[in-house]
Design a protein around this motif. Structure first.
Motif, PDB file in Angstrom:
ATOM      1  N   ASP A  44       0.863  -1.186   0.000  1.00  0.00           N
ATOM      2  CA  ASP A  44       0.000   0.000   0.000  1.00  0.00           C
ATOM      3  C   ASP A  44       0.895   1.231   0.000  1.00  0.00           C
ATOM      4  O   ASP A  44       2.007   1.198   0.536  1.00  0.00           O
TER       5      ASP A  44
ATOM      6  N   ILE B 286       1.909   4.717   1.363  1.00  0.00           N
ATOM      7  CA  ILE B 286       1.676   5.516   2.578  1.00  0.00           C
ATOM      8  C   ILE B 286       1.426   6.961   2.192  1.00  0.00           C
ATOM      9  O   ILE B 286       0.518   7.611   2.698  1.00  0.00           O
TER      10      ILE B 286
ATOM     11  N   LEU C 245       4.426   0.690   1.805  1.00  0.00           N
ATOM     12  CA  LEU C 245       4.410  -0.287   2.901  1.00  0.00           C
ATOM     13  C   LEU C 245       4.193  -1.679   2.324  1.00  0.00           C
ATOM     14  O   LEU C 245       3.222  -1.908   1.603  1.00  0.00           O
TER      15      LEU C 245
ATOM     16  N   THR D 245       3.639  -5.595   3.462  1.00  0.00           N
ATOM     17  CA  THR D 245       3.416  -6.523   4.574  1.00  0.00           C
ATOM     18  C   THR D 245       3.631  -7.934   4.047  1.00  0.00           C
ATOM     19  O   THR D 245       2.963  -8.357   3.094  1.00  0.00           O
TER      20      THR D 245
ATOM     21  N   ILE E 240      15.401   1.898   2.945  1.00  0.00           N
ATOM     22  CA  ILE E 240      14.472   1.284   3.882  1.00  0.00           C
ATOM     23  C   ILE E 240      14.164   2.275   4.999  1.00  0.00           C
ATOM     24  O   ILE E 240      15.055   2.675   5.752  1.00  0.00           O
ATOM     25  N   ALA E 241      12.910   2.670   5.070  1.00  0.00           N
ATOM     26  CA  ALA E 241      12.517   3.635   6.107  1.00  0.00           C
ATOM     27  C   ALA E 241      12.220   2.922   7.419  1.00  0.00           C
ATOM     28  O   ALA E 241      12.417   3.486   8.494  1.00  0.00           O
ATOM     29  N   ASP E 242      11.731   1.695   7.341  1.00  0.00           N
ATOM     30  CA  ASP E 242      11.385   0.993   8.584  1.00  0.00           C
ATOM     31  C   ASP E 242      11.196  -0.504   8.316  1.00  0.00           C
ATOM     32  O   ASP E 242      10.729  -0.887   7.247  1.00  0.00           O
ATOM     33  N   ILE E 243      11.559  -1.305   9.293  1.00  0.00           N
ATOM     34  CA  ILE E 243      11.288  -2.749   9.237  1.00  0.00           C
ATOM     35  C   ILE E 243      10.714  -3.151  10.589  1.00  0.00           C
ATOM     36  O   ILE E 243      11.275  -2.805  11.622  1.00  0.00           O
ATOM     37  N   SER E 244       9.606  -3.861  10.568  1.00  0.00           N
ATOM     38  CA  SER E 244       9.003  -4.272  11.850  1.00  0.00           C
ATOM     39  C   SER E 244       9.485  -5.670  12.208  1.00  0.00           C
ATOM     40  O   SER E 244       9.911  -6.431  11.333  1.00  0.00           O
TER      41      SER E 244
ATOM     42  N   GLU F 270       6.476  -6.106   8.421  1.00  0.00           N
ATOM     43  CA  GLU F 270       6.323  -4.982   7.491  1.00  0.00           C
ATOM     44  C   GLU F 270       7.668  -4.372   7.119  1.00  0.00           C
ATOM     45  O   GLU F 270       8.558  -4.270   7.965  1.00  0.00           O
TER      46      GLU F 270
ATOM     47  N   ILE G 272       8.970  -0.855   5.113  1.00  0.00           N
ATOM     48  CA  ILE G 272       8.572   0.397   4.462  1.00  0.00           C
ATOM     49  C   ILE G 272       9.751   0.904   3.633  1.00  0.00           C
ATOM     50  O   ILE G 272      10.848   1.086   4.159  1.00  0.00           O
TER      51      ILE G 272
END
Lengths: 260, 170
Positions: free
Chosen positions: B66, B68, B84, B86, B133-137, B152, B154
């Protein structure tokens, strides 16, 4: 002592150099003019962090971008994980920007710092009902579901509760309440708080700050404020420290007072 | 000439990601054969289609994406978007594999963009400048799909759409 305080202290030594009649070996207009020049620049820079217009412009541009990016981030997460974040939107509008039940707040702090917290807003839409009769607003939907608080529903407008469960119509005994152990489902509990923490503790908030363009304030407005006033550019034998400080104030206001 | 407004950098990125994932044998294309459509379905789907695909993708690893948000820089030729992804799988090691590949591929900023630009499948209407890479969960049990794990990633992308002399899309 912070840097701006140190700068004020050091530059105050220049005040006596700005008069042609000062004692000492150096007595000419060049010394006075250079001293006035440096004194003006020091005054602008040292007043910068305490200047209200600059503080407001600096924190506003940053907060506005964070607010925008955080909202978009939660919307996208909610569309991807509706069971976890449906509670921070109006009913049936998960991930919809216009149906958010959360809001970031900017809290003032010292100097250029600011803190951000959030509020979960009351819902104003009717709770959807399978039989089409929508009569109730669950105002504290977001905060109760986020906290995972059990909810007791009591008959208010009629003598007993009647509802549908698994396709069956249930008639509760007269006056008896129903307890919902995990309103919104266990998947929703604390999920907004977790997403909020993730945004603000990782790279996402840093990217947002970078994107805010706060550097523009320095690039354009600071250049403008640091432009030396014309009277200091003229050859003179004396300069008034008070007048230069006022000019520094006025330059900061003119540079940061308007819309950027 | 009328621009093709159906083109989207996010879709180009998705196509590149899929090419990489199946050529590196992280995904097997044949696992996603649809008898109804008589073709392979690409298991990287937009969030808007995820409900329809639930049954087909039951038990199979897949990725839901998706957008953001998107914005333009002061230099309005450069667009900045966050996407994003997932990742869903019933096997945690498969999620780790996909996440590690994406980290390796997309952490290199302008080098990552260069790799995409070199790919012959990329539309000639786009030029990527940076991907990172802005973020990894962390990986956690999915609340949406029972029995699946989810994580996730991002990505932030900066790119330009090729324009004409007036700055309009070609």
């Amino acid at each position: 002592m912070d840097n701006s305080g140190l700068l004020v202290q050091v530059s105050s030594g220049l005040e006596r150099m700005m008069y042609a009649n000062q004692s000492g070996p150096l007595k000419d207009s060049t010394v006075a003019q250079i001293s006035a020049f440096v004194y003006y620049e020091a005054a602008v820079i040292s007043k910068l962090t305490t200047n209200k217009q600059f503080q407001n412009a600096f924190t506003k541009v940053m907060f506005d971008q964070i607010n925008l990016d955080f909202g978009n981030y939660i919307d996208a997460l909610a569309r991807s994980r509706p069971k976890s974040l449906h509670h921070v939107y109006e009913w049936k509008k998960t991930g919809n920007k216009t149906a958010r039940l959360f809001k970031l707040n900017k809290l003032s702090a010292e100097g250029l710092s600011f803190r951000i917290d959030y509020d979960l807003l009351p819902s104003t839409s009717m709770v959807p009902s399978a039989n089409g009769r929508r009569r109730h607003v669950f105002a504290n939907k977001a905060s109760i579901m986020e906290a995972g608080k059990p909810l007791v529903i009591r008959p208010k407008n009629s003598e007993r509760l009647v509802f549908e469960a698994d396709g069956e119509t249930v008639f509760m005994p007269k006056g008896m309440p129903v307890t919902v152990k995990r309103p919104g489902g266990s998947a929703a509990t604390n999920q907004f708080n977790l997403a909020h923490s993730r945004f603000f503790s990782g790279r996402l908030v840093n990217e947002s700050i970078k994107r805010s363009g706060f550097q523009k304030i320095f690039n354009s407005s600071m250049t403008k404020a640091l432009r030396v006033p014309s009277n200091i550019k003229k050859v003179q034998y004396s300069f008034s420290a008070n007048a230069i400080r006022s000019q520094a104030d006025a330059a900061l206001t003119a540079s940061f007072g308007g819309v950027m | 000439m009328t621009a093709n407004y159906k083109l989207d950098a996010m879709i180009e990125l998705r196509k590149y990601l899929w090419k990489e994932l199946h050529t590196r044998n992280i995904f097997d294309e044949d696992d996603y054969w649809s008898d109804n459509l008589n073709e392979n379905i690409i298991p990287i789907i937009p969030v808007q289609q995820s409900a329809e695909m639930n049954q087909f993708l039951s038990g199979k690893k897949h990725i839901v994406y998706d957008k953001i948000g998107m914005s333009y820089e002061d230099n309005w030729l450069i667009c900045c978007e966050q996407i994003l992804f997932t990742i869903y799988s019933t096997d945690i090691s498969e999620i780790n594999e996909i996440r590690n590949y994406m980290t390796d591929e997309f952490r290199r900023v302008d080098e990552s963009a260069r790799s995409i630009n070199k790919w012959t499948g990329l539309s000639d209407k786009f030029k990527f400048h940076a991907v990172y890479i802005a973020d990894i969960s962390p990986t956690a049990p999915s609340e949406e799909l029972q029995g699946f794990f989810a994580a996730e990633v991002i990505l932030e992308i900066k790119y330009s759409r090729i324009t004409d002399g007036q700055g309009r899309f070609l």
